[in-house]
Write an enzyme that holds these catalytic residues in place. Structure first.
Site, PDB file in Angstrom:
ATOM      1  N   HIS A  32       0.829  -1.203   0.000  1.00 49.80           N
ATOM      2  CA  HIS A  32       0.000   0.000   0.000  1.00 49.80           C
ATOM      3  C   HIS A  32       0.865   1.255   0.000  1.00 49.80           C
ATOM      4  O   HIS A  32       0.375   2.360  -0.216  1.00 49.80           O
ATOM      5  CB  HIS A  32      -0.878  -0.037   1.261  1.00 49.80           C
ATOM      6  CG  HIS A  32      -1.888   1.039   1.321  1.00 49.80           C
ATOM      7  ND1 HIS A  32      -2.550   1.495   0.208  1.00 49.80           N
ATOM      8  CD2 HIS A  32      -2.362   1.771   2.354  1.00 49.80           C
ATOM      9  CE1 HIS A  32      -3.391   2.450   0.565  1.00 49.80           C
ATOM     10  NE2 HIS A  32      -3.288   2.630   1.866  1.00 49.80           N
ATOM     11  N   CYS A  33       2.189   1.083   0.223  1.00 53.02           N
ATOM     12  CA  CYS A  33       3.014   2.282   0.440  1.00 53.02           C
ATOM     13  C   CYS A  33       3.945   2.605  -0.730  1.00 53.02           C
ATOM     14  O   CYS A  33       3.768   3.600  -1.412  1.00 53.02           O
ATOM     15  CB  CYS A  33       3.830   2.101   1.717  1.00 53.02           C
ATOM     16  SG  CYS A  33       2.800   1.986   3.179  1.00 53.02           S
ATOM     17  N   LEU A  34       4.945   1.742  -0.950  1.00 48.36           N
ATOM     18  CA  LEU A  34       6.010   2.116  -1.889  1.00 48.36           C
ATOM     19  C   LEU A  34       5.517   2.396  -3.308  1.00 48.36           C
ATOM     20  O   LEU A  34       5.998   3.333  -3.936  1.00 48.36           O
ATOM     21  CB  LEU A  34       7.120   1.049  -1.897  1.00 48.36           C
ATOM     22  CG  LEU A  34       7.925   0.926  -0.602  1.00 48.36           C
ATOM     23  CD1 LEU A  34       9.187   0.105  -0.826  1.00 48.36           C
ATOM     24  CD2 LEU A  34       8.293   2.283  -0.040  1.00 48.36           C
TER      25      LEU A  34
ATOM     26  N   ASP B 260       3.046   5.961  -2.566  1.00 50.30           N
ATOM     27  CA  ASP B 260       3.462   7.208  -1.926  1.00 50.30           C
ATOM     28  C   ASP B 260       4.226   8.166  -2.839  1.00 50.30           C
ATOM     29  O   ASP B 260       4.007   9.380  -2.785  1.00 50.30           O
ATOM     30  CB  ASP B 260       4.292   6.914  -0.671  1.00 50.30           C
ATOM     31  CG  ASP B 260       3.479   6.145   0.353  1.00 50.30           C
ATOM     32  OD1 ASP B 260       2.257   6.002   0.155  1.00 50.30           O
ATOM     33  OD2 ASP B 260       4.064   5.677   1.340  1.00 50.30           O
TER      34      ASP B 260
END
Ligand SMILES: NC(=O)c1ccc[n+]([C@@H]2O[C@H](COP(=O)([O-])OP(=O)(O)OC[C@H]3O[C@@H](n4cnc5c(N)ncnc54)[C@H](O)[C@@H]3O)[C@@H](O)[C@H]2O)c1
Length: 415
Positions: free
Chosen positions: A256-258, A261
């Site tokens: 969900h992040c890298l 973001d």
């Protein structure tokens, strides 16, 4: 203290448990009725939180879908998703909806902390104005801060308690309240001057990883051309005790992040007529990596005079990281999609992901699948899988994670 947590997912639930374990009374709010029901029945849906961690908390951790349950809380922490739209722009819908719902029940004296990862300026320009619609004044009536979540699902060496926590408030009073709040569960709270610094530092941490992963992914592609073992090169460089930090190539970035973001930062930059080259380039290289993996699969099959079409290809690991069943943005899904488009006969094995409904597939029994596959592709190297056996039994194995280093076989190739 009585603490509210909005959004009881990968970030919100561990935080809720940490506060409850520290003796605080926690009220969680989530719109997903299944999660609320599970939690109130003592059932966890997050791998890092076993059911046995919920049992001793009893009434200290209760969940509901009612924002009105937050009125008695002194602090409310917001941990809702911040994904991308289909055109890869920040999608703040969840956050803005949560903010509106919170504004309707906001109480004088409450502290509201945003933990969702987002671009610098979100807390001040998007969250605070909605909260101010309540008529309460930020800084004197209510307190607002940003504190980035640094959780790394599956990691046990650093916990919420031992990972320093950044806080940046809209005013000094806001920062001080936030510092006090997190001191209950974190050994070290690091104060920064504004929410923007806290927001951007989280993006720096993740973009730093994204850029370095892109760099080693590109290096892996170059090593493929040069006929040099990229893993041996990385091992060799890692012997330098200073000035080098190890990153490993792989099938692409997931979670969900890298993968998400950097787009938040790129969006904010473009608003300022600034085009951040490193961020965009890293995103491009990492997004192309699953296609490179498929090309490698095609080449291995080609050597055996087999077309991809009709070949039985077993993908090992569908989750985006070892030990996790989280398939969000998982490169394994892109690889499965590309192979399906080439009309390969695909199957997958993943002890953490029983089904992939979007592919009409369920995880297959590894033993049986190895007996009948043309190629096994190690996309995510989950623990508990005997990779020596995979190499020994599959007619061809392609390892995109370097987990088979140390195994030599004429039927084995690595990224
Ligand atoms: N997962 C990670 O490892 C990680 C690490 C650091 C930061 N983050 C950030 O933390 C944030 C949350 O991520 P996550 O992985 O916990 O997401 P998640 O999808 O696991 O959990 C979010 C929860 O919020 C709930 N929700 C959505 N809208 C809501 C609303 N209006 N009111 C109440 N509940 C609502 C959803 O039902 C879901 O249970 C994101 O911004 C993410 O980028 C995640």
């Amino acid at each position: 203290m009585k603490i509210g947590i909005v959004g009881l997912g990968y970030v919100g639930l561990p935080l809720a448990v940490a506060f409850a374990e520290a003796g605080q009374e926690v009220r969680g709010v989530d719109l997903d009725a299944a999660k609320v029901e599970a939690l109130n029945a003592g059932r966890s849906y997050i791998e890092d939180i076993p059911d046995s961690a919920l049992a001793p908390l009893g009434e200290r951790l209760r969940a509901s879908s009612e924002y009105a349950d937050l009125t008695a809380c002194e602090a409310v922490i917001v941990c809702v998703p911040t994904p991308l739209t289909s055109s890869r722009e920040p999608d703040l819908t969840y956050l803005l909806e949560a903010a509106s719902a919170l504004a309707a029940v906001l109480q004088r004296g409450q502290l509201i902390v945003l933990e969702s990862t987002t671009y610098p300026g979100t807390t001040r320009e998007r969250l605070a104005p909605i909260l101010a619609e309540s008529g309460l004044i930020v800084g004197s009536d209510v307190f607002v801060a940003f504190s980035p979540e640094r959780i790394d699902p599956g990691r046990t060496d650093y916990t919420i308690r031992t990972t320093p926590k950044l806080v940046g408030g809209m005013t000094e009073a806001c920062t001080e309240r936030a510092r006090e709040l997190y001191s209950l569960v974190c050994d070290k709270v690091v104060v920064v001057s504004t929410p923007e610094v806290a927001e951007l530092s989280k993006l720096l941490e993740n973009v730093f990883r994204s850029v370095n992963i892109a760099f080693v992914n590109e290096l892996a592609q170059l090593c493929d051309r040069l006929g040099i073992d990229v893993w041996e090169v990385i091992d060799a460089a890692s012997t330098k005790p200073f000035g080098f930090m190890r990153f490993e190539p792989g099938p692409g970035m997931g979670g969900h992040c890298l993968p998400v973001d950097p787009f938040y930062l790129a969006f904010r930059a473009r608003e300022q007529d600034f085009y951040p080259e490193f961020i965009e380039l890293a995103g491009k290289v990492n997004q192309a990596q699953p296609a490179f993996c498929v090309e490698r699969i095609e080449r291995v099959l080609n050597q055996a005079t087999k077309p991809v079409k009709g070949s039985r290809i077993l993908v090992l690991g569908a989750g985006y990281k070892a030990g996790s069943g989280d398939t969000r943005e998982s490169p394994a899904l892109t690889i499965l999609r590309l192979l399906t488009a080439l009309e390969a006969d695909v199957s997958y094995h993943d002890p953490f992901v029983p089904d992939l409904p979007e592919f009409g597939l369920s995880s297959v029994d590894l033993d049986a699948a190895l007996a009948s596959t043309d190629l096994a592709a190690i996309v995510t190297a989950h623990p508990g899988v005997d990779y020596a056996q995979v190499v020994a039994r599959a007619p061809r194995t392609l390892d995109f994670r370097g987990i088979t280093r140390g195994i030599a076989s004429p039927t084995l190739e690595r990224l």
